[in-house]
Design a protein around this motif. Structure first.
Motif, PDB file in Angstrom:
ATOM      1  N   ILE A   1       0.839   7.758 -13.665  1.00 10.17           N
ATOM      2  CA  ILE A   1      -0.556   7.352 -13.456  1.00 10.17           C
ATOM      3  C   ILE A   1      -1.449   8.583 -13.320  1.00 10.17           C
ATOM      4  N   GLN A   2      -0.914   9.628 -12.691  1.00 10.69           N
ATOM      5  CA  GLN A   2      -1.690  10.864 -12.533  1.00 10.69           C
ATOM      6  C   GLN A   2      -2.112  11.427 -13.886  1.00 10.69           C
ATOM      7  N   ALA A   3      -1.198  11.387 -14.867  1.00 13.04           N
ATOM      8  CA  ALA A   3      -1.521  11.902 -16.194  1.00 13.04           C
ATOM      9  C   ALA A   3      -2.638  11.098 -16.840  1.00 13.04           C
ATOM     10  N   ARG A   4      -2.601   9.767 -16.669  1.00 14.45           N
ATOM     11  CA  ARG A   4      -3.650   8.929 -17.238  1.00 14.45           C
ATOM     12  C   ARG A   4      -4.983   9.186 -16.542  1.00 14.45           C
TER      13      ARG A   4
ATOM     14  N   LEU B   1       0.809  -1.217   0.000  1.00 14.57           N
ATOM     15  CA  LEU B   1       0.000   0.000   0.000  1.00 14.57           C
ATOM     16  C   LEU B   1       0.847   1.274   0.000  1.00 14.57           C
ATOM     17  N   PRO B   2       1.927   1.378   0.785  1.00 14.92           N
ATOM     18  CA  PRO B   2       2.762   2.599   0.697  1.00 14.92           C
ATOM     19  C   PRO B   2       3.341   2.822  -0.697  1.00 14.92           C
ATOM     20  N   GLN B   3       3.768   1.734  -1.348  1.00 18.01           N
ATOM     21  CA  GLN B   3       4.291   1.866  -2.710  1.00 18.01           C
ATOM     22  C   GLN B   3       3.200   2.346  -3.666  1.00 18.01           C
ATOM     23  N   LEU B   4       1.976   1.821  -3.487  1.00 20.49           N
ATOM     24  CA  LEU B   4       0.862   2.254  -4.325  1.00 20.49           C
ATOM     25  C   LEU B   4       0.617   3.750  -4.153  1.00 20.49           C
ATOM     26  N   HIS B   5       0.661   4.236  -2.922  1.00 16.09           N
ATOM     27  CA  HIS B   5       0.462   5.665  -2.678  1.00 16.09           C
ATOM     28  C   HIS B   5       1.540   6.492  -3.367  1.00 16.09           C
ATOM     29  N   ARG B   6       2.778   6.018  -3.313  1.00 16.44           N
ATOM     30  CA  ARG B   6       3.858   6.771  -3.959  1.00 16.44           C
ATOM     31  C   ARG B   6       3.669   6.836  -5.468  1.00 16.44           C
ATOM     32  N   VAL B   7       3.314   5.687  -6.075  1.00 18.55           N
ATOM     33  CA  VAL B   7       3.133   5.654  -7.524  1.00 18.55           C
ATOM     34  C   VAL B   7       1.964   6.543  -7.938  1.00 18.55           C
ATOM     35  N   LEU B   8       0.892   6.534  -7.157  1.00 23.54           N
ATOM     36  CA  LEU B   8      -0.278   7.335  -7.510  1.00 23.54           C
ATOM     37  C   LEU B   8      -0.014   8.834  -7.388  1.00 23.54           C
ATOM     38  N   GLN B   9       0.971   9.224  -6.588  1.00 20.29           N
ATOM     39  CA  GLN B   9       1.254  10.643  -6.397  1.00 20.29           C
ATOM     40  C   GLN B   9       2.344  11.154  -7.327  1.00 20.29           C
ATOM     41  N   GLU B  10       2.964  10.263  -8.095  1.00 15.36           N
ATOM     42  CA  GLU B  10       3.996  10.696  -9.033  1.00 15.36           C
ATOM     43  C   GLU B  10       3.377  11.537 -10.140  1.00 15.36           C
ATOM     44  N   THR B  11       4.153  12.515 -10.603  1.00 15.60           N
ATOM     45  CA  THR B  11       3.697  13.383 -11.690  1.00 15.60           C
ATOM     46  C   THR B  11       4.601  13.203 -12.896  1.00 15.60           C
ATOM     47  N   GLY B  12       4.160  13.701 -14.028  1.00 14.14           N
ATOM     48  CA  GLY B  12       4.923  13.554 -15.255  1.00 14.14           C
ATOM     49  C   GLY B  12       4.023  13.119 -16.392  1.00 14.14           C
TER      50      GLY B  12
END
Length: 685
Positions: free
Chosen positions: A369-372, A354-365
């Motif tokens: 995932i945020q862009a998608r 779950l912590p890794q999932l939170h980090r990936v979901l908050q990444e930008t670029g």
């Protein structure tokens, strides 16, 4: 059904003819078999029974399945053999008579291509043929009696070859057993046993050393062995493979380690088709069970989402519903007032990730995932998510408003199938509606609380020698504004005015009347108007306003008197009488009831003069206290007086708090009406 029996018009005395018309339903083959059996018994042709029943079943079943019309069955027996004709009434082109003499093994593949039923007819019949007529189509077969000589055989009839004459062809009994193999209808999972029995029979018929049936149900487990026969195929052997005719996601094949022969492939195809039919039934049954399970899931999800009117709780509930049933992970993002996505809730099947999932979901670029997710929110369409968190995102839209996105990661073993995608899109729609409803309710609750607070004094005044205390409990629906109110207003002559009232009804309209009553009282008493005149003018205002709203009111002007007592001038306009709590013990009701405001043009509000000695208290309340329910039982005025009596000597704050707690504890149900308690106490030492 119509039937005709008796010798043909030009037939001899040894001929037996039966004709019958049967409906197109599943009982027709059995009725046709019974007719053939009776004719064979009459003609003493028992040796043709197995072949005749098998071929009759095939022809009638084909006609029922494909023509779907009534059938004419004609059975004719003579000393040389038996002829059976099955005629349907399906419309079709008129064609020439097609007659087939029993084929040699080299022709069997061509027959098999035209239909597996004709494979049996061609194998066992002496002759067979098809006649196309303007009214329909007839298929017939002829079975000759074994050993019938040319002299006794009708002209043009070719003798039948014995079933085992070529040494490798299947017998009628074996074919009948193959065709009559069916799954156990009472077994929990009948397919493995049925497939094993079918594979064993066809393998024995073609002399196969081994065989296997493989099936992939499309559930992520890959191809599985459904049934096995004999030994494993030897290295270099040419295997006979027949694909199973099943629909996606099912896929499979039947494999035989058999020597090439004219009958091996057609029989394997026949067995594969029978197996495919039951596999397709299994697929449809499982799909139906799965859809029923999804409907149950959606109903339960809707009920859970509908029960929550808290925004944060609703958003936290959505991932818990999705994981792990519909995905390995799930995240809910909401759109803020600037259009930016904010992670509201997330869940993973493995909490350690779950912590890794939170980090990936908050990444930008641009490739994040945020862009998608932003693309899914802008386009209002499903968007696939790439590595490292494979899955897809769907927008959360309710009442045309874009609220955010629902992102779901694929299952660990397989990608989402169309049914799961449809269910997830349905979950997203229901979740969006639940979130929007929770937001609307939260906004209503904020508006109601703000409006309610504006109708009540923020604090009560602190006056030397006089104690004021109040308790207010809104109705169980915290998004609704109540009509109860209280106030303490200074009078121009130095006294204080205690006000408590109850406007009929609830909601914005009741709040508007409450605000009107409160403001009119403040204005009139501020101008020094006497209390009877204040009540009269307020009544005129409510009557002129109309709308069916009325108000009960209690006004008490309190000021210092002789000997440390407080002099109270009490006016009641349809309101419940207050409780006088004596400092030395005991309690009773005081005052005289009057007319509620807003109902009649003329009102009566008698004045009661009360002297509060040091330690005495006057308890005002609204009907939310006395009408508090426990089943059919009311809290009532007598219970209120009895509850107040032991509180003699306590401060106003304690008296108000204790009475509020007593009223709330009377029932486990939330209050149906507002509860207001206002206490005036003589605190003179």
């Amino acid at each position: 059904m119509s039937a005709e029996a008796g010798p043909a018009m030009n037939g001899g005395p040894d001929e037996h003819i039966r004709r019958v018309r049967l409906p197109a339903d599943r009982r027709t083959p059995a009725a046709a078999r019974a007719l053939v059996r009776s004719v064979l018994a009459e003609a003493d042709l028992h040796e043709l029974l197995n072949e005749a029943l098998l071929l009759t079943t095939e022809l009638t079943t084909n006609a029922v399945e494909h023509a779907r019309t009534e059938l004419d069955i004609e059975v004719e027996a003579d000393p040389a053999g038996l002829t059976v004709t099955v005629t349907d009434f399906a419309s079709g082109p008129v064609d020439e008579l097609l007659v087939g003499v029993r084929s040699t093994t080299s022709d069997i593949t061509e027959v098999a291509e035209r239909g597996r039923g004709l494979l049996l007819v061609d194998h066992f019949a002496s002759r067979w043929g098809t006649t196309y007529l303007p009214t329909g189509k007839g298929v017939w077969f002829r079975l000759d009696r074994p050993g019938v000589g040319a002299a006794t055989r009708p002209a043009g009839v070719t003798p039948a070859t014995p079933a085992d004459a070529d040494g490798g062809t299947p017998s009628a009994a074996a074919m009948s057993e193959l065709m009559q193999t069916n799954p156990d209808p009472y077994a929990d999972d009948p397919l493995p046993e049925f497939a094993a029995g079918l594979l064993t029979r066809v393998a024995e018929m073609v002399g196969a050393a081994g065989g296997v049936v493989r099936l992939d149900r499309g559930d992520g487990q890959g191809s599985q062995v459904l049934a096995r026969y004999g030994r494993q195929p030897r290295e270099g052997n040419e295997l006979l493979r027949v694909p199973l005719a099943v629909h996606r996601p099912y896929a499979g094949e039947l494999e035989l380690d058999a020597a090439p022969s004219a009958y091996a492939r057609p029989l394997a195809v026949l067995a594969g088709e029978r197996l495919s039919l039951h596999l397709e039934n299994d697929r449809l049954r499982r799909a139906d069970v799965r859809r029923s399970a999804w409907l149950t899931f959606l109903a339960e999800a809707s009920e859970l989402l509908a029960q929550s009117l808290d925004v944060e709780l609703t958003m936290a509930l959505v991932p818990q519903l999705v994981v792990p049933r519909l995905g390995q992970w799930c995240a809910v993002h909401t759109t803020d007032e600037w259009g930016r996505l904010r992670l509201a809730a997330a869940s993973h099947a493995d909490e350690a990730v779950l912590p890794q999932l939170h980090r990936v979901l908050q990444e930008t670029g641009p490739d994040s995932i945020q862009a998608r997710l932003r693309e899914a929110s802008r386009s209002a369409a499903q968007v696939p998510l790439g590595a490292p968190m494979e899955g897809f995102a769907v927008p959360l839209i309710a009442r045309g408003q874009r609220l955010g996105t629902l992102a779901v990661g694929r299952h660990q073993r397989h990608r989402h199938d169309p049914d799961e995608v449809s269910v997830l899109e349905d979950v997203a729609r229901r979740a969006a509606l639940a979130i929007e409803n929770a937001r609307i309710h939260a906004e209503r609750r904020r508006v109601a609380q703000t409006l309610q607070q504006s109708l009540l004094p923020p604090v009560l005044p602190v006056v030397e020698g006089i104690g004021f205390a109040a308790e207010y409990v809104p109705t169980g629906d915290d998004a609704e504004v109540g009509g109860d109110f209280y106030d303490v207003v200074p009078l121009p002559d130095g006294r204080w005015l205690v006000v408590i009232g109850d406007v009929s009804g609830k909601g914005v309209q009741a709040a508007a009347v409450t605000g009107l009553v409160r403001d009119v009282i403040r204005v009139l008493v501020g101008d020094g108007k006497p209390l009877p005149e204040v009540l009269g003018r307020l009544n005129e205002t409510l009557v002129e306003r109309g709308g069916g709203r009325y108000c009960t009111l209690a006004l008490a002007a309190v000021g210092p008197g002789d000997g440390g007592q407080l002099d109270v001038s009490l006016h009641l306009a349809g309101h419940d009488r207050p409780v006088l709590l004596h400092g030395g013990g005991g309690a009773g009701f005081v005052g005289t009831g009057g007319t509620a405001l807003g109902l009649l043009d003329a009102i009566s509000t008698p004045t009661a003069e009360i002297a509060l000695k040091p330690g005495d208290a006057l308890i005002f309340y609204t009907d939310g206290v006395t009408e508090r329910r426990r089943g059919r039982e009311l809290f009532g005025t007598d219970r209120l007086r009895e509850s107040a009596a032991p509180l003699a000597g306590y401060s106003a704050d304690v008296v108000a708090a204790r009475l509020r707690a007593t009223a709330i504890a009377f029932s486990v149900e939330p209050p149906r009406d507002d509860i207001a308690v206002l206490v005036l106490r003589n605190d003179t030492l």
